[in-house]
Design an enzyme around this catalytic site. Sequence first.
Site, PDB file in Angstrom:
ATOM      1  N   ASN A  49      -3.231  41.846  82.020  1.00 37.12           N
ATOM      2  CA  ASN A  49      -3.824  40.712  82.979  1.00 37.12           C
ATOM      3  C   ASN A  49      -3.611  39.333  83.223  1.00 37.12           C
ATOM      4  OD1 ASN A  49      -5.133  43.417  83.689  1.00 37.12           O
ATOM      5  ND2 ASN A  49      -7.150  42.858  82.712  1.00 37.12           N
ATOM      6  N   HIS A 435      -2.683  48.701 103.116  1.00 34.69           N
ATOM      7  CA  HIS A 435      -4.323  48.767 102.198  1.00 34.69           C
ATOM      8  C   HIS A 435      -4.424  50.163 102.322  1.00 34.69           C
ATOM      9  CE1 HIS A 435      -6.095  47.623  99.291  1.00 34.69           C
ATOM     10  NE2 HIS A 435      -4.964  47.111  98.276  1.00 34.69           N
TER      11      HIS A 435
END
Length: 687
Positions: A49, A435
Site C-alpha cells: 500500500n 468501472h
Amino acid sequence: MEHFQHSSETYFNRELSLLAFHRRVLAQALDDQLPLLERLNFLIIFSRNLDEFFEIRIAGLMKQRDLNAIARTPDAIPTEVILDELSEIIHQTVQQQYNVLNHAILPALQAQGIRFIQFQDILEKHKPWISQYFSKEVQPVLTPISLDPSHPFPRLVNKSLNFIVSLEGKDAFGRAIEMAIVPAPRSLPRLIHMPADVAGNTDTQIFLTAIIQQHINELFPGMKAKGCYAFRVTRNADLVLAEDVDDLAVALKDELSSRRFGRAVRLEIEDDCSQTIIDYLLNEFDLTPNELYRIDGPINLSRLSTSFKRPELKYPIYTPVIPKVLRKQTGMFDVLKSQDVLLHHPFDSFQPVINLLREAAKDPKVLAIKQTLYRSGPDSEIVQVLAEAARNGKEVTAVIELRARFDEESNITVANILQEAGAVVVYGIVGYKTHAKMILIVRRENNQLLRYVHLGTGNYHAGNARMYTDYGLMTTQPDICEDVHRMFQELTGMGKMAKLKALLHAPFTLHIELLKLIEQEIDCAKVGQSARIIIKVNALTEPQLIAALYRASQAGVQVDLIVRSICCLIPQVKDLSENIHVRSVVGRFLEHTRVYYFEQGGEKRLYCASADWMGRNLFSRVETCFPIVDGRLKKRIIKDGLLNYLQDNQNAWELQSDGQWFKVNGVENEAVHSAQRYLIEQKASTV
C-alpha cells in the site's frame, strides 16, 4: 441548492486520510491477538500500500510542487505543507513498521521454527552453502557497474533492488574506482529456502541481499569493498494518456515502458550507510532528505513470504458457501427465472457467477453474452469461458477497461485472448474508465428473447472474490435487464445518453440522484418522519455530497458512514455534523461493498453500486448503481451488510473531529461482535 465553500474546517485532506487508512492496516500487524503469519501478511500489505501511495499520491503532489502549481483541493492546504506533514507521519510509521518486524514478528516466528536470515544473521555453518549458491545461481547473472566518467549512473527501474558499493584499490585497467552499482536482476528470487541440513530444524529462508553482501568482494577482483548497501528507488508510476489517442492499446504499451523510469519520489537505503553515499544518491535522484528513508531491516517487505505450511499460525481455513437455492441440480437459468439471487462474497462463493457463464457458453439457446472486465487476468476462468463461448458461436462482447491501474498489461493480454477466440472487444470510452460490473446474457425461450443479468460491486476476479467483500445480484427483472442492455449499447456504440428506468449510472444520473435522495431524507426529517442514511463505501471525497450530508445532519437526519479508507467529511462537529458518525472496519477481508441506504420515512430505499462517493467515480467513470427491490434480499443486506458492521466492536475504528481514528472497544458487559466473523459463522451454519 446553495453552493457550499469547503475549507480545512469542513474537509479533511484526502492524502492524509488515505495514509491514516494505511496506518490502520499496519495496526493489524501490531495486534498480538491475530495469528502470527497473518500479522506478517498485514505488514506485507502495508508495504505494498505504501509503495502505491508513493508511486501515485506522493508523486502527484511532488509534480504539483515541481511545477509550482496551486493545488485546488477543497481543504485549501498548500501542497508543500501537505508533503511535509506526510513525510513526518510516514517516517514515524516506517520506524514503527520495522520495530514490530524486528522486535515482535521475526522473534516470534523464530520461536515457531521459521527464520529469515539477513546478512548479520549468517553463521559459519551457513557459509559453505551460501558460497556454492552464490557461485552457481547468483554471480553468473550479476552485472557490476562502476561509477566513473565513462560509466555514468545507470537508469534504475522503479522499485528494483540495487546495491551501492564503496571500493578501494585499482581495477584491471589500473583505474581507482571508488563506487559501483550492482543491480539485483528481477529474475532472481528475493528469498531462498535453505536446505534442512544447513538450516537445522527450522524452516529457513535467506535474503538474496545477504548472499550478495556476503560475497560482494568477488565481484571486484583485486579491489576491496569497504561497504555494500542495499537500496531501492520508488518512481512516479501514474500513467497519463492524451484524450485524442488513435489506438488506446498501443498508447498504453508505450506508457507502460515509461512507468518504470518516472521521476524518483523516494529513496530507501540500509540505515548504516554513510552520509556521503546517501548525499550522492539523493543528488543523483534529485531528492531531498524528506524523501530519504533509512531502513533498519530488509528493503521492500512486500517480497516477504507467508507461504509456510503452518495452518496453526494462520486464520482458520474458510470455504465460501454455495447458497442453498443454487445447490439443487436445476440449472442457473431455471433458478433465476423463479427468483433473484444475491451473493455476498467471500462468504458466498464466486462459483455461481462462473457457472452462469459456463452454462451460457454451452447452452444452444443462448445467443449473446456481454460483459465488462476491469480486473480479471489472462488466467481467469471467466476469460477462458468467454473465449469458449465465442468459439461456440455465441455473440460475445467484452468491454475491457485497459486503464485499470497496475493491471494494464494484464488487460491487454486478456483483450488479445478474447479477440483471437472471435469475441468483440471494446475498450470503453476514452476519458471515462469503465468501472461498472455487468453481465448480460440473451437467451431464446419459447420464441422470445429473455435476458439474464449479473450486477456487482466488485471485479470479475475469482481471487479478489476470496479476499474482498462484495455483493452480486443475479436477476431477470425486466427493467434492470433493459437498463443493462442500454448501458452496453451506450458503451459499444455512439449516441445520446441512455435513459434508464431502474439503474442510476455515472457519469450521467448517479451524482444528481444521490443529492436528491439526501434532500428527500432532509424533507422527511423536517416533517417528523423517520430519517436515516447509512452509506458503506471505500472512500468519501466528493465535496457536494459531503456538503449535502452536513445539511442532513443539521436537519436532524441520523447519518452513519462506514468508510473503509479515505473520508474527507469531518464528523461530530457541533452545528455542522453532530449527527454524523464515521467508522471503518479493517479485518481479515478487505471491505469493498458499496451500499446506499435511505430510510425515506419508512420506505427504505436500498442500492448497491460499483461506485464510491468520489469525484472520479461520479464524473469520470462509467458506473452502475442498482436498486434492491426484493424485500427478502433488502432485509438481508440491511441486517448483514450495514447494521452488522455498525455493531462491530472488534475490527472497527471511529473517526474523530480532529482527524484521528480510534479503535472501537466494547463497553463492559457488551457482547463481543466482529462483523466478518459473524458472517463466516452464519454462512457455515447453512452448510
